[in-house]
Motif scaffolding. Structure first.
Motif, PDB file in Angstrom:
ATOM      1  N   HIS A 230       0.830  -1.197   0.000  1.00  0.00           N
ATOM      2  CA  HIS A 230       0.000   0.000   0.000  1.00  0.00           C
ATOM      3  C   HIS A 230       0.867   1.250   0.000  1.00  0.00           C
ATOM      4  O   HIS A 230       2.024   1.231   0.473  1.00  0.00           O
ATOM      5  N   ASP A 232       0.844   3.844   1.746  1.00  0.00           N
ATOM      6  CA  ASP A 232       1.211   4.454   3.025  1.00  0.00           C
ATOM      7  C   ASP A 232       2.319   3.690   3.743  1.00  0.00           C
ATOM      8  O   ASP A 232       2.656   4.000   4.883  1.00  0.00           O
ATOM      9  N   SER A 234       2.241   0.394   4.380  1.00  0.00           N
ATOM     10  CA  SER A 234       1.733  -0.826   5.002  1.00  0.00           C
ATOM     11  C   SER A 234       1.647  -1.941   3.971  1.00  0.00           C
ATOM     12  O   SER A 234       1.807  -1.720   2.764  1.00  0.00           O
ATOM     13  N   THR A 236      -0.492  -5.923   3.221  1.00  0.00           N
ATOM     14  CA  THR A 236      -1.514  -6.892   3.608  1.00  0.00           C
ATOM     15  C   THR A 236      -1.094  -8.276   3.144  1.00  0.00           C
ATOM     16  O   THR A 236      -0.681  -8.456   1.993  1.00  0.00           O
ATOM     17  N   SER A 291       5.151  -3.049  14.981  1.00  0.00           N
ATOM     18  CA  SER A 291       4.362  -2.313  13.991  1.00  0.00           C
ATOM     19  C   SER A 291       3.723  -1.082  14.618  1.00  0.00           C
ATOM     20  O   SER A 291       3.287  -1.105  15.775  1.00  0.00           O
ATOM     21  N   ARG A 293       0.957   0.126  13.475  1.00  0.00           N
ATOM     22  CA  ARG A 293      -0.440  -0.300  13.556  1.00  0.00           C
ATOM     23  C   ARG A 293      -0.598  -1.636  12.839  1.00  0.00           C
ATOM     24  O   ARG A 293       0.199  -1.979  11.955  1.00  0.00           O
ATOM     25  N   LEU A 294      -1.591  -2.394  13.241  1.00  0.00           N
ATOM     26  CA  LEU A 294      -1.878  -3.692  12.645  1.00  0.00           C
ATOM     27  C   LEU A 294      -3.370  -3.942  12.747  1.00  0.00           C
ATOM     28  O   LEU A 294      -4.000  -3.608  13.759  1.00  0.00           O
ATOM     29  N   THR A 332      -2.992  -6.782   7.979  1.00  0.00           N
ATOM     30  CA  THR A 332      -2.452  -5.551   7.404  1.00  0.00           C
ATOM     31  C   THR A 332      -1.651  -4.833   8.480  1.00  0.00           C
ATOM     32  O   THR A 332      -2.169  -4.577   9.571  1.00  0.00           O
ATOM     33  N   PHE A 333      -0.390  -4.541   8.204  1.00  0.00           N
ATOM     34  CA  PHE A 333       0.435  -3.889   9.222  1.00  0.00           C
ATOM     35  C   PHE A 333       1.383  -2.879   8.585  1.00  0.00           C
ATOM     36  O   PHE A 333       1.778  -3.010   7.421  1.00  0.00           O
ATOM     37  N   LYS A 334       1.723  -1.890   9.389  1.00  0.00           N
ATOM     38  CA  LYS A 334       2.702  -0.878   8.981  1.00  0.00           C
ATOM     39  C   LYS A 334       3.829  -0.887   9.998  1.00  0.00           C
ATOM     40  O   LYS A 334       3.632  -0.538  11.166  1.00  0.00           O
ATOM     41  N   THR A 343      11.597   0.840   3.203  1.00  0.00           N
ATOM     42  CA  THR A 343      10.232   0.445   2.865  1.00  0.00           C
ATOM     43  C   THR A 343      10.277  -0.882   2.121  1.00  0.00           C
ATOM     44  O   THR A 343      11.345  -1.367   1.730  1.00  0.00           O
TER      45      THR A 343
END
Length: 372
Positions: A230, A232, A234, A236, A291, A293-294, A332-334, A343
């Motif tokens: 993605h 941003d 992140s 998936t 992460s 967020r996840l 899904t995680f960033k 990245t």
């Protein structure tokens, strides 16, 4: 005669509300004498407290248990907020420190339901030596948290039973914080999972999540895995396996998926991807800890479940969001930017895809780049 059922329901709800208020009022009126000069207050559930009520409030508790053949009952008691907040924290810390030992808690839990001798405690708790046991027994006896009955058996004093049960109850509500503290330690010592103290390879997190889906495939469930990048930063990872279990753990309200995603020491149902030279393997919980967020989406039992995390801490409960006939898991995680300066690179992922395709010919791996 036609009955107005809606009206009857309204009346019944009003009567139930009045009855609930009477019960609350009765609890207030039976509070200890030390607080008898204070005016009774209306008590409501936490979700119904009015913003205009600026009173600090109270904590009420009571109990009824059967211990060692005796039925014990404690009348409703009250601790006002100002009493709790004005507590001598030095003494409170000593109490918690005295109990902040696994073996002492095990001793108290063991003798709560049945008085036991020292030798019985050593055998039941696998302590190995009596010397280790008597060190803890001496401390607990001195603190009046333990008594020795006739015959040399140890028991919990009756007047300490309810406070100890309340302490266990409070600890149970805070039990998940232990996992979050360990996740913080994971972030602070991330180098153990990458075989280096710097320049962590962000792709290792991705391979660890993919490893879970591959393990599901090798166990005979699922034949498709998708990796989608993605804009941003992140990614998936999705599969069509059985879906991570969602049922609550025994004697707990925590769903199994939350335990899998927050217990960094869990060794059973989550795969561990070991980076060459690293001290520890990377599980899905480690990915969550590292992460920013996840989000996990689970498809099983005819439903789709979703839960979101930030820095490894759940931001929602496990929510049912829609119905489906599909099965599988999507994560899904960033990754945390402070830990990973790079990245995800498509070329790197495509190289990995070739190896996976060769090792698992019956598995279909799809790679996608989704701009956001």
């Amino acid at each position: 005669m036609t009955r107005d059922l809606l009206h009857e329901m309204d009346v019944l709800q009003k009567q139930m509300a009045e009855l609930q208020q009477l019960v609350y009022q009765a609890l207030v009126e039976r509070k200890p004498a030390s607080a008898s000069n204070q005016q009774p207050q209306e008590i409501t559930s936490a979700s119904n407290i009015h913003e205009s009520n600026h009173e600090p409030g109270s904590v009420f508790y009571s109990g009824q248990v059967h211990l060692n053949g005796d039925g014990l009952r404690w009348e409703p008691q009250e601790r006002r907020m100002e009493q709790l907040l004005d507590m001598n924290t030095e003494k409170a810390a000593k109490i918690l420190a005295a109990l902040g030992n696994k073996q002492r808690l095990d001793i108290l839990k063991a003798v709560m339901t049945e008085p036991l001798t020292g030798s019985e405690l050593v055998e039941r708790l696998n302590m190995g030596t009596t010397g280790q046991l008597y060190h803890h027994l001496k401390a607990l006896l001195g603190a009046d948290l333990l008594v020795q009955e006739h015959g040399g058996r140890y028991a919990l004093p009756k007047h300490r039973s309810l406070p100890f049960l309340l302490l266990l109850s409070a600890a149970g509500d805070l039990l998940d914080t232990s996992d979050y503290l360990e996740m913080t330690e994971t972030r602070n010592h991330a180098g153990m999972y990458f075989g280096t103290s710097q320049n962590f390879d962000i792709h290792q997190l991705l391979w660890a999540v993919v490893e879970n889906s591959i393990l599901e495939h090798t166990n005979g469930y699922g034949n498709q895995i998708g990796i989608f990048l993605h804009g941003d930063g992140s990614v998936t990872v999705t599969d069509n396996g059985r879906g991570i279990p969602v049922q609550a753990l025994p004697n707990s309200s925590i769903p199994a998926v939350q335990s899998i995603l927050t217990d960094v020491h869990r060794l059973n149902s989550s795969a561990h991807f070991l980076v060459p030279g690293a001290e520890k393997g990377i599980s899905i919980a480690v990915v969550n800890a590292l992460s920013q967020r996840l989000a996990v989406e689970i498809r099983r039992d005819g439903k789709v479940y979703r839960q979101e995390y930030r820095h490894g801490i759940p931001q929602t409960g496990l929510l049912t969001v829609r119905l489906t006939q599909d099965t599988g898991t999507s994560v899904t995680f960033k990754p945390e930017p402070e830990l990973f300066g790079s990245t995800f690179e498509m070329n790197h992922i495509m190289e990995r895809k070739k190896a996976i395709d060769a090792d698992y010919p019956e598995l279909t791996l799809t790679i996608g780049d989704i701009a956001e």
